[in-house]
Design a protein around this motif. Structure first.
Motif, short mmCIF file in Angstrom:
data_model
loop_
_atom_site.label_atom_id
_atom_site.label_comp_id
_atom_site.label_asym_id
_atom_site.label_seq_id
_atom_site.Cartn_x
_atom_site.Cartn_y
_atom_site.Cartn_z
N GLY A 13 1.92 3.23 2.16
CA GLY A 13 1.47 4.32 3.00
C GLY A 13 0.20 5.01 2.52
O GLY A 13 -0.26 5.95 3.15
N PHE A 14 -0.33 4.57 1.39
CA PHE A 14 -1.56 5.19 0.87
C PHE A 14 -2.74 4.89 1.79
O PHE A 14 -2.84 3.80 2.35
CB PHE A 14 -1.91 4.61 -0.51
CG PHE A 14 -1.15 5.20 -1.66
CD1 PHE A 14 -1.83 5.79 -2.71
CD2 PHE A 14 0.23 5.13 -1.71
CE1 PHE A 14 -1.14 6.31 -3.78
CE2 PHE A 14 0.93 5.65 -2.78
CZ PHE A 14 0.24 6.25 -3.83
N THR A 15 -3.63 5.83 1.91
CA THR A 15 -4.94 5.60 2.50
C THR A 15 -5.86 5.33 1.32
O THR A 15 -6.13 6.24 0.53
CB THR A 15 -5.43 6.82 3.29
OG1 THR A 15 -4.49 7.09 4.33
CG2 THR A 15 -6.81 6.58 3.87
N ILE A 16 -6.29 4.11 1.18
CA ILE A 16 -7.06 3.71 0.01
C ILE A 16 -8.54 3.95 0.24
O ILE A 16 -9.10 3.52 1.24
CB ILE A 16 -6.78 2.23 -0.33
CG1 ILE A 16 -5.29 2.06 -0.60
CG2 ILE A 16 -7.62 1.79 -1.53
CD1 ILE A 16 -4.86 0.63 -0.76
N SER A 17 -9.17 4.62 -0.71
CA SER A 17 -10.59 4.95 -0.58
C SER A 17 -11.46 4.17 -1.56
O SER A 17 -12.67 4.11 -1.38
CB SER A 17 -10.80 6.45 -0.80
OG SER A 17 -10.35 6.81 -2.09
N ARG A 72 0.82 -1.21 0.00
CA ARG A 72 0.00 0.00 0.00
C ARG A 72 0.86 1.27 0.00
O ARG A 72 0.36 2.36 -0.23
CB ARG A 72 -0.95 0.00 1.19
CG ARG A 72 -1.96 -1.12 1.10
CD ARG A 72 -2.91 -1.16 2.25
NE ARG A 72 -3.72 -2.37 2.17
CZ ARG A 72 -4.87 -2.52 2.74
NH1 ARG A 72 -5.37 -1.56 3.48
NH2 ARG A 72 -5.52 -3.65 2.61
#
Length: 139
Positions: free
Chosen positions: A118-122, A116
């Motif tokens: 570090g992504f905040t996945i939406s 990921r």
């Protein structure tokens, strides 16, 4: 009344004859029409509807979040009224037919934390590709 019409009315969207016809054309399961296909079907119901009105109405429905714009493999954008039930798409590599599919499992959960970055996945978009029965029979 169609689900899309009900949702649009529930949002207080002013329902002109042109908007109603576009929404009616998009009604149904597995609907993924191009703007030109929407226009052709709308003209059958309301001969005076213009192509610009159809394009503008589709754009407004997308902005409202009531219709999803689907683009696959450089083909014309298609419009999907199934905007409120999570789903993925199954696309025929031959004719471009699109079907809504609801795979088991969680595609977001299938992505390991290390991948990921570090992504905040939406949102997750998965597209399944293959040949529909008609195209497979021709192959």
């Amino acid at each position: 009344m169609s689900d899309l019409l009900e949702r649009l009315r529930g949002r207080g969207w002013r329902m002109t004859a042109q908007r109603r016809v576009v929404a009616e054309v998009l009604d149904g399961d597995h609907v993924h029409l191009t703007a030109d296909e929407v226009h052709a079907r709308a003209v059958e119901r309301l001969p005076e509807i213009s192509r610009a009105t159809v394009y503008n109405t589709l754009g407004e429905m997308v902005t409202l979040g009531e219709v999803i714009e689907v683009a696959t493999d450089g083909r014309a954008k298609r419009y999907d009224p199934n905007a409120h039930r999570p789903h993925q798409h199954l696309v025929c590599a031959g004719c471009g037919a699109i079907r809504d599919v609801h795979p088991a499992g969680d595609p977001l959960g299938d992505l390991p934390a290390a991948e990921r970055f570090g992504f905040t996945i939406s949102n997750v978009e998965v597209t399944y590709r293959g040949l529909c029965p008609d195209c497979a029979a021709k192959a």
